[in-house]
Scaffold this active site. Structure first.
Site, mmCIF file in Angstrom:
data_model
loop_
_atom_site.group_PDB
_atom_site.id
_atom_site.type_symbol
_atom_site.label_atom_id
_atom_site.label_comp_id
_atom_site.label_asym_id
_atom_site.label_seq_id
_atom_site.Cartn_x
_atom_site.Cartn_y
_atom_site.Cartn_z
ATOM 1 N N ASN A 9 0.579 -1.315 -0.124
ATOM 2 C CA ASN A 9 0.015 0.131 0.058
ATOM 3 C C ASN A 9 0.908 1.017 -0.362
ATOM 4 O OD1 ASN A 9 -1.769 1.789 0.499
ATOM 5 N ND2 ASN A 9 -2.658 1.384 2.195
ATOM 6 N N TRP A 10 1.007 1.266 -0.964
ATOM 7 C CA TRP A 10 1.672 3.168 -1.040
ATOM 8 C C TRP A 10 1.344 4.154 -0.698
ATOM 9 C CZ3 TRP A 10 3.903 2.909 -7.267
ATOM 10 C CH2 TRP A 10 5.092 1.105 -7.084
ATOM 11 N N LYS A 11 0.168 4.218 -0.095
ATOM 12 C CA LYS A 11 -0.733 5.767 0.644
ATOM 13 C C LYS A 11 -0.134 6.496 -0.418
ATOM 14 C CE LYS A 11 0.125 3.406 5.201
ATOM 15 N NZ LYS A 11 0.319 3.441 6.353
ATOM 16 N N HIS A 94 -9.569 1.650 4.672
ATOM 17 C CA HIS A 94 -8.168 1.608 5.489
ATOM 18 C C HIS A 94 -8.407 2.536 6.428
ATOM 19 C CE1 HIS A 94 -4.398 2.721 6.698
ATOM 20 N NE2 HIS A 94 -3.238 1.362 6.098
ATOM 21 N N GLU A 96 -6.651 4.700 7.797
ATOM 22 C CA GLU A 96 -6.424 6.084 7.898
ATOM 23 C C GLU A 96 -7.965 7.620 6.510
ATOM 24 O OE1 GLU A 96 -3.249 5.657 5.579
ATOM 25 O OE2 GLU A 96 -1.423 4.992 7.314
ATOM 26 N N GLU A 166 -5.596 -5.028 10.577
ATOM 27 C CA GLU A 166 -4.100 -4.411 10.782
ATOM 28 C C GLU A 166 -4.623 -2.795 11.644
ATOM 29 O OE1 GLU A 166 -2.108 -3.428 7.094
ATOM 30 O OE2 GLU A 166 -3.465 -1.326 7.019
ATOM 31 N N GLY A 172 3.095 1.973 10.780
ATOM 32 C CA GLY A 172 3.888 3.239 11.009
ATOM 33 C C GLY A 172 4.511 3.708 11.683
ATOM 34 N N SER A 212 3.682 -2.109 10.536
ATOM 35 C CA SER A 212 4.815 -2.336 10.238
ATOM 36 C C SER A 212 5.829 -3.629 10.057
ATOM 37 C CB SER A 212 5.083 -2.235 11.396
ATOM 38 O OG SER A 212 4.922 -0.492 11.727
ATOM 39 N N GLY A 233 3.174 -0.796 4.225
ATOM 40 C CA GLY A 233 3.065 0.636 3.695
ATOM 41 C C GLY A 233 4.972 0.638 3.511
ATOM 42 N N GLY A 234 5.250 1.076 4.676
ATOM 43 C CA GLY A 234 6.413 1.640 4.778
ATOM 44 C C GLY A 234 7.164 0.985 3.661
HETATM 45 P P1 13P Z 1 3.933 0.315 7.364
HETATM 46 O O1 13P Z 1 3.850 -1.001 7.061
HETATM 47 O O2 13P Z 1 4.491 1.885 6.704
HETATM 48 O O3 13P Z 1 3.068 0.223 9.166
HETATM 49 O O4 13P Z 1 1.923 0.496 7.072
HETATM 50 C C1 13P Z 1 1.077 -0.536 7.074
HETATM 51 C C2 13P Z 1 -0.384 -0.088 6.451
HETATM 52 O O5 13P Z 1 -1.248 0.679 6.472
HETATM 53 C C3 13P Z 1 -0.580 -0.945 5.175
HETATM 54 O O6 13P Z 1 -1.829 -0.493 5.108
#
Ligand code: 13P
Length: 250
Positions: A9-11, A94, A96, A166, A172, A212, A233-234
């Site tokens: 997920n590149w956000k 998600h 967020e 999640e 993050g 993470s 994510g990251g």
């Molecule tokens: P991180 O891997 O950066 O913690 O993000 C997780 C996430 O929200 C994937 O959708």
């Protein structure tokens, strides 16, 4: 045996040239994996990502969509639009989006139904906050989110809904749930699905962990009995780190 789905997920990251470069690098790294590889990219990268991933085993997803097919919804993108350019997956609900963009269990459910109506594969996110976990409510929250997301779906649709567990406190932050805690939460989600749809459907549903996840902890998490993949994510922004997660079992 459930297939593992490793999804990035590149956000709100990556310009088209960065997306193209990353996917070109990733292609060779992941070409022999038995795991499903998905990248959920910003709308502005979708077309470039789809073209670059053509002929590879990398699947492309979006990170959100509206539930209506078209209409006066300025700034929104419809499921039909995603489907029309060849998108396969879509992240729905998600944390967020729930936190910053007023996504609710009700809109999540409408979007899941719209995804199936348009032949898109939904990745539905559920997860508790730190306060909810500390108050002992984590399992109630995630099973309730799951139940509401699946409301009104046929058994076949339920079976094809990917759930991403999640925990919000792990996103993050560098804090990962222990593999035991993450597995237990995924198990609770599966039990809830079994309660509603029966054991056969529950046995087939893919439940991912996200929060993470990185090369250092991916293997331990992904080897757990009820964790069928990751939403990353990251660590999905660079081919070198993402491929290590995809290839955790090599
Ligand atoms: P991180 O891997 O950066 O913690 O993000 C997780 C996430 O929200 C994937 O959708």
């Amino acid at each position: 045996m459930r297939k593992k789905i490793i999804a990035g997920n590149w956000k709100m990251n990556m310009l088209p040239n960065e997306a193209i470069e990353m996917i070109q690098q990733l292609t060779d790294y992941v070409k022999d994996t038995e795991n499903e590889v998905v990248l959920c990219v910003p709308y502005t990268d979708l077309f470039y990502a789809l073209l670059t991933a053509q002929g590879t085993n990398i699947k492309i997803g979006a990170q959100n969509m509206h539930y209506e097919e078209k209409g006066a919804y300025t700034g929104e993108v419809s499921p039909k639009m995603l489907k029309s350019i060849g998108v396969e997956y879509v992240i729905i609900g998600h944390s967020e989006r729930r936190q910053y963009f007023a996504e609710t269990d009700e809109t999540v459910n409408k979007k899941v139904k719209a995804a199936f109506a348009n032949d898109l594969k939904p990745i539905v996110c559920v997860g508790e906050t730190l306060e909810q976990r500390e108050a002992g409510n984590a399992f109630d929250i995630i099973t309730s989110q799951t139940e509401k997301a699946l409301d009104g779906l046929s058994p076949e649709q339920a079976e094809n809904t990917i759930i991403a567990y999640e925990p919000i406190w792990a996103i993050g932050t560098g804090k990962t749930a222990t593999s035991e805690d993450a597995n237990e939460a995924c198990k609770k989600i599966r039990e809830k699905i079994s309660e509603i749809y029966g054991q056969n459907v529950a046995n087939r549903v893919i439940i991912q962990y996200g929060g993470s996840m990185k090369p250092e902890n991916a293997k331990e998490l992904l080897q757990m009995s009820d964790i069928d993949g990751g939403l990353i994510g990251g660590a999905s922004l660079k081919a070198e780190t993402f491929e290590k997660i995809v290839n955790y079992n090599k």
